[in-house]
Scaffold this motif. Structure first.
Motif, PDB file in Angstrom:
ATOM      1  N   UNK A 162       3.408 -25.569 -48.745  1.00 47.07           N
ATOM      2  CA  UNK A 162       3.403 -26.915 -48.172  1.00 47.07           C
ATOM      3  C   UNK A 162       4.832 -27.478 -48.217  1.00 47.07           C
ATOM      4  N   UNK A 163       5.138 -28.471 -47.379  1.00 45.65           N
ATOM      5  CA  UNK A 163       6.517 -28.980 -47.302  1.00 45.65           C
ATOM      6  C   UNK A 163       6.933 -29.816 -48.507  1.00 45.65           C
ATOM      7  N   UNK A 164       8.247 -29.849 -48.715  1.00 48.72           N
ATOM      8  CA  UNK A 164       8.884 -30.731 -49.680  1.00 48.72           C
ATOM      9  C   UNK A 164       9.404 -31.965 -48.933  1.00 48.72           C
ATOM     10  N   UNK A 165       9.979 -32.908 -49.681  1.00 50.85           N
ATOM     11  CA  UNK A 165      10.551 -34.106 -49.081  1.00 50.85           C
ATOM     12  C   UNK A 165      11.607 -33.764 -48.032  1.00 50.85           C
ATOM     13  N   UNK A 166      12.403 -32.749 -48.295  1.00 53.37           N
ATOM     14  CA  UNK A 166      13.507 -32.418 -47.386  1.00 53.37           C
ATOM     15  C   UNK A 166      13.058 -31.616 -46.164  1.00 53.37           C
ATOM     16  N   UNK A 167      11.790 -31.234 -46.088  1.00 56.18           N
ATOM     17  CA  UNK A 167      11.281 -30.516 -44.907  1.00 56.18           C
ATOM     18  C   UNK A 167      10.808 -31.518 -43.865  1.00 56.18           C
ATOM     19  N   UNK A 168      11.764 -32.219 -43.275  1.00 54.03           N
ATOM     20  CA  UNK A 168      11.433 -33.314 -42.368  1.00 54.03           C
ATOM     21  C   UNK A 168      11.201 -32.835 -40.934  1.00 54.03           C
ATOM     22  N   UNK A 169      10.500 -33.671 -40.183  1.00 54.41           N
ATOM     23  CA  UNK A 169      10.317 -33.431 -38.750  1.00 54.41           C
ATOM     24  C   UNK A 169      11.490 -34.029 -37.990  1.00 54.41           C
ATOM     25  N   UNK A 170      12.108 -33.258 -37.128  1.00 54.44           N
ATOM     26  CA  UNK A 170      13.140 -33.777 -36.226  1.00 54.44           C
ATOM     27  C   UNK A 170      12.431 -34.196 -34.941  1.00 54.44           C
TER      28      UNK A 170
END
Length: 307
Positions: A162-170
């Protein structure tokens, strides 16, 4: 031998007194404030005045569904702390929430200390937490049975892969920061992605802004992204976790971003089970629907759009 035992006992006492061997404090996402009576309008009005008197700025207010009101606030301290880290702007707002439970209005707010860790801010926001407590009171923290440590929150991941905080959507790219904030503002105002504006906060002296949006979920593509759709499935406990809303779009430089739903939802509902009733499985369609709604709301294009 006796002297060695005494020395060890003294060392243990010293370590405990300095906190080295003490368990790190567990933190929960929300704070239940003091009761504000049974009338929603009066509760909201009274709380807003207390917040302003305490030095907060009310930047937005909306009702995502019946019996619920959310007020977004910021302050100079929040903005200053948000400005210290690259994506701290996600933490520039706190939310104060009101839920009419029938015989009383539940007044609550997001825990600044919890969000400071979750969004990796340079600072604990403990002073902001004390400021909110002074304005609205504090009965208890809630939203997680056991809570999470600051260390856990700064490296939070709901499950493996699952994503972390820094795995953001652009969400969208623009030529400049000015183009980006104007483009996002225009798309939100036009209702792209089935959203309505709630607030906007700009960080002074930085190319960084955050927009709070009400996701209506009023199309086939975005239905599962809707605030009410999601909350009526996972916010099932008696004390409501309304402070999860609203969702954010951040402009940083010439790009628009959002947090991935698998992180953004989990950080508000860390105890939510993966399967079963009132679980992540009940909103399995949400991540892609939220991405589609926020992409359009940021002026970007989804896979179904023509270029």
């Amino acid at each position: 031998m006796k002297s060695m035992k005494l020395a060890l006992t003294g060392l243990l006492a010293l370590l405990l007194s300095t906190g080295i061997l003490q368990a790190e404090e567990k933190i929960k996402p929300f704070v239940l404030a003091d009761s504000q009576g049974a009338d929603m309008a009066t509760a909201v009005s009274t709380a807003k005045q207390k917040l302003v008197d305490a030095g907060f700025e009310v930047v937005g207010e909306y009702s995502p569904y019946d019996n619920a009101t959310i007020v977004a606030i910021t302050s100079d301290a929040l903005k200053a702390t948000a400005a210290k880290t690259d994506y701290g702007v996600f933490g520039a707002a706190q939310r104060v929430t009101f839920y009419n439970a029938g015989d009383n209005v539940q007044v609550a707010y997001t825990n600044p200390v919890y969000l400071a860790h979750a969004y990796r801010l340079d600072g604990s926001l403990a002073a902001v937490a004390a400021q909110l407590e002074g304005a609205l009171g504090k009965q208890q923290t809630y939203g997680s049975e056991k809570g999470l440590t600051g260390e856990d929150l700064r490296d939070y991941q709901y499950k493996w892969l699952m994503p972390y905080f820094y795995d953001r959507l652009n969400l969208a790219d623009y030529n400049t920061y000015e183009d980006a904030v104007n483009g996002v503002e225009a798309a939100i105002s036009a209702g792209k992605g089935g959203v309505k504006p709630v607030y906007r906060i700009d960080l002074p002296g930085q190319e960084a802004s955050v927009f709070g949006v009400n996701i209506l979920g009023n199309s086939d593509e975005t239905e599962c992204a809707g605030d009410q759709y999601i909350m009526e499935r996972i916010d099932f406990k008696d004390t409501k976790s309304l402070g999860h809303l609203p969702y954010e779009i951040v402009v940083k430089g010439n790009k628009a971003y959002a947090l991935r739903a698998e992180f953004r939802i989990a950080i508000s509902f860390p105890d939510l089970s993966m399967m079963g009733s009132n679980s992540f499985a009940s909103i399995m369609c949400a991540p892609s629907a939220i991405e589609a709604a926020l992409t359009k709301a940021a002026g970007g294009k989804t896979g179904g759009d023509e270029w």
